[in-house]
Motif scaffolding. Sequence first.
Motif, short mmCIF file in Angstrom:
data_model
loop_
_atom_site.label_atom_id
_atom_site.label_comp_id
_atom_site.label_asym_id
_atom_site.label_seq_id
_atom_site.Cartn_x
_atom_site.Cartn_y
_atom_site.Cartn_z
N ALA A 403 29.50 9.07 -5.19
CA ALA A 403 30.83 9.64 -5.36
C ALA A 403 30.81 11.11 -4.97
CB ALA A 403 31.32 9.48 -6.79
N LEU A 404 31.96 11.60 -4.47
CA LEU A 404 32.14 13.00 -4.09
C LEU A 404 32.85 13.72 -5.23
CD1 LEU A 404 31.91 15.17 -1.81
CD2 LEU A 404 34.23 14.47 -1.13
N PHE A 405 32.29 14.87 -5.65
CA PHE A 405 32.82 15.63 -6.78
C PHE A 405 33.26 17.02 -6.33
CE2 PHE A 405 30.34 12.45 -8.93
CZ PHE A 405 30.97 12.27 -10.16
N LEU A 406 34.37 17.50 -6.91
CA LEU A 406 34.69 18.92 -6.91
C LEU A 406 33.95 19.51 -8.09
CD1 LEU A 406 36.41 21.32 -5.87
CD2 LEU A 406 38.16 20.62 -7.52
N GLN A 407 33.10 20.51 -7.84
CA GLN A 407 32.12 20.90 -8.86
C GLN A 407 31.96 22.40 -8.95
OE1 GLN A 407 28.14 18.75 -9.63
NE2 GLN A 407 27.57 20.41 -8.28
N THR A 408 31.74 22.88 -10.16
CA THR A 408 31.34 24.26 -10.40
C THR A 408 30.09 24.26 -11.26
OG1 THR A 408 32.00 26.41 -11.31
CG2 THR A 408 32.89 24.44 -12.39
N THR A 409 29.14 25.15 -10.91
CA THR A 409 27.88 25.24 -11.66
C THR A 409 27.61 26.71 -11.99
OG1 THR A 409 26.71 25.25 -9.52
CG2 THR A 409 26.85 23.15 -10.69
N PRO A 410 28.37 27.30 -12.90
CA PRO A 410 28.14 28.71 -13.25
C PRO A 410 26.80 28.90 -13.93
CG PRO A 410 29.68 27.69 -14.78
CD PRO A 410 29.45 26.69 -13.69
N LEU A 411 26.25 30.12 -13.78
CA LEU A 411 24.97 30.42 -14.42
C LEU A 411 24.94 31.87 -14.88
CD1 LEU A 411 23.02 32.27 -12.35
CD2 LEU A 411 22.89 30.09 -11.16
N PHE A 412 23.99 32.15 -15.77
CA PHE A 412 23.80 33.49 -16.31
C PHE A 412 22.31 33.72 -16.47
CE2 PHE A 412 23.54 36.53 -19.84
CZ PHE A 412 24.37 37.54 -19.36
N LEU A 413 21.79 34.78 -15.84
CA LEU A 413 20.37 35.11 -15.90
C LEU A 413 20.19 36.50 -16.51
CD1 LEU A 413 19.07 34.00 -12.37
CD2 LEU A 413 18.60 32.87 -14.55
N VAL A 414 19.17 36.63 -17.35
CA VAL A 414 18.85 37.91 -17.98
C VAL A 414 17.37 38.21 -17.76
CG1 VAL A 414 18.77 39.21 -20.15
CG2 VAL A 414 20.62 37.58 -19.75
N GLY A 415 17.08 39.45 -17.28
CA GLY A 415 15.71 39.89 -17.08
C GLY A 415 15.49 41.25 -17.69
N ALA A 416 14.30 41.77 -17.54
CA ALA A 416 13.95 43.05 -18.14
C ALA A 416 14.72 44.20 -17.50
CB ALA A 416 12.45 43.29 -18.01
N ASP A 417 15.09 44.10 -16.23
CA ASP A 417 15.71 45.22 -15.53
C ASP A 417 17.16 44.96 -15.14
OD1 ASP A 417 13.38 46.82 -15.54
OD2 ASP A 417 12.56 45.53 -13.97
N GLY A 418 17.77 43.90 -15.67
CA GLY A 418 19.16 43.66 -15.32
C GLY A 418 19.57 42.23 -15.62
N LEU A 419 20.73 41.91 -15.14
CA LEU A 419 21.26 40.57 -15.35
C LEU A 419 22.14 40.17 -14.18
CD1 LEU A 419 24.46 40.99 -16.38
CD2 LEU A 419 23.28 41.77 -18.42
N ALA A 420 22.36 38.86 -14.07
CA ALA A 420 23.18 38.32 -12.99
C ALA A 420 23.99 37.16 -13.53
CB ALA A 420 22.31 37.87 -11.82
N ALA A 421 25.21 37.02 -13.03
CA ALA A 421 26.07 35.90 -13.41
C ALA A 421 26.84 35.46 -12.17
CB ALA A 421 27.02 36.30 -14.53
N SER A 422 26.95 34.16 -11.98
CA SER A 422 27.67 33.65 -10.82
C SER A 422 28.70 32.62 -11.25
CB SER A 422 26.71 33.03 -9.79
OG SER A 422 26.20 31.80 -10.28
N LEU A 423 29.80 32.54 -10.51
CA LEU A 423 30.84 31.55 -10.74
C LEU A 423 31.16 30.88 -9.40
CD1 LEU A 423 32.77 30.24 -12.73
CD2 LEU A 423 34.45 32.02 -12.19
N PRO A 424 30.44 29.80 -9.06
CA PRO A 424 30.65 29.13 -7.77
C PRO A 424 31.61 27.96 -7.89
CG PRO A 424 28.64 28.33 -8.76
CD PRO A 424 29.25 29.28 -9.75
N LEU A 425 32.17 27.56 -6.77
CA LEU A 425 33.03 26.38 -6.70
C LEU A 425 32.77 25.70 -5.37
CD1 LEU A 425 35.34 24.70 -7.99
CD2 LEU A 425 36.94 26.12 -6.68
N GLY A 426 32.53 24.38 -5.40
CA GLY A 426 32.23 23.67 -4.16
C GLY A 426 32.30 22.18 -4.31
#
Length: 432
Positions: A403-426
């Motif tokens: 099956a084909l899905f409309l999908q989002t897989t957000p993530l959140f990463l934390v490290g010693a020198d910073g952080l990153a967060a993404s909000l994708p759609l595909g």
Amino acid sequence: MTPLRPLRQNLCAPLAGALLGASALLSVRQVVAEESAAERLFREGRALLVEQRFAEACPKLEESQRLEPSLGTKLNVAFCHERLGDVATAWVGFHEALITARTAGDAAREAFARARLDALAPRVPWLRVRVSAGDAGADQVVILLDGAALDPVAWDKELPVDPGEHVVAAAHQGEVFWQTTVALRESERVDVAVPAPAPAEAAPAPAERAPAAASRPARRPAAGQPAARLPRARLLPDAPRDGARGERSVGPAAPSAANRIVYEVGGFMGYLWLEADTTAQCSTSYGECYLSLSDDNFLAGATGFIGYTAMERLDLGVRAQISLHSSAGVLIALGPSVSYPLGEQFRVGSTLLFGTATQTGRTYEQGNGYSSDLTVEASVPLGFSLGLGAELGMKLMEGPSGALFLQTTPLFLVGADGLAASLPLGMAYRWE
């Protein structure tokens, strides 16, 4: 003159032989016609099964089984009822098929039936009808389940029933004196207490009993009761006859739903928020240098999942994401993941992620009144980082094997020198 008796005997013998031959020929033709009807119904039922038109497929397969019983058809009937939502009927059908396969020494089909039984067992609803004899005596009461008489040996015992509404009634002397409707969901267990008839209704002679119901699960009423909705699942491969035995195969090589391998690939675009230590120092002969990094970035990349179905509907595996973003850097994350369907249209999941992110920033070197620009690459966060990811998908269409899905897989990463967060759609394609 020629005697008449020998003449009659000479004429009757060939005539009797011809009549017997014609009768045998008609019998053979009738058997062939029945076999052809069974085969035709089986092919039609299988075609409807592949098209996921289960309500139309099940009666054709049942009629084919009635005309020409076989283990393969029995498995197909049970499989059809499972997809229709009649999990108790399917459970009983697979149990009967398991016994038949074991008796016939068919190890592959026995294993398949056992796998389906293990998968269905937690989903089957159970109904217990408790009967009070009262002054009239239990032998003068008839218990009806969905209009069919329930054998007294089944009273006070849990019975597998299909999800939906079921009518339990009690009759005495041919008259219904009590009735109730019970709605059961999958995995639910319900007890129903049937009261005793009033003493005035008792009579010395028991009422004539209706024919005892077969030891099969009670099915939902056909009118006004929709079939329970199930997530799409991998259908069994096409099942031709088994040659000389006239057996129809259910495809024993097909993996059971509880152990199938699941794959997913997809692409996405979206937003990346990246925060790092913008006062990071670098060693130069002129003094200190400072990084100027962008917090907001556009990203595009790919995601993938590989795993197996640990239970009937729960997928366990590994999810990975890799993407490029507008600050000339990358975001990489992967980790163990769990995915679960919500009905037929949606999927949700979560992932424990390990990863890192890099981006390119402009540095400004300062020292002795001299300044210059130099491009360097910084990792954000540097080295090891930990985070969480989510999955939310909506099915757009069915494919040949997935099956084909409309999908989002957000993530959140934390490290010693910073952080990153993404909000994708595909888009993502998921198959087995």
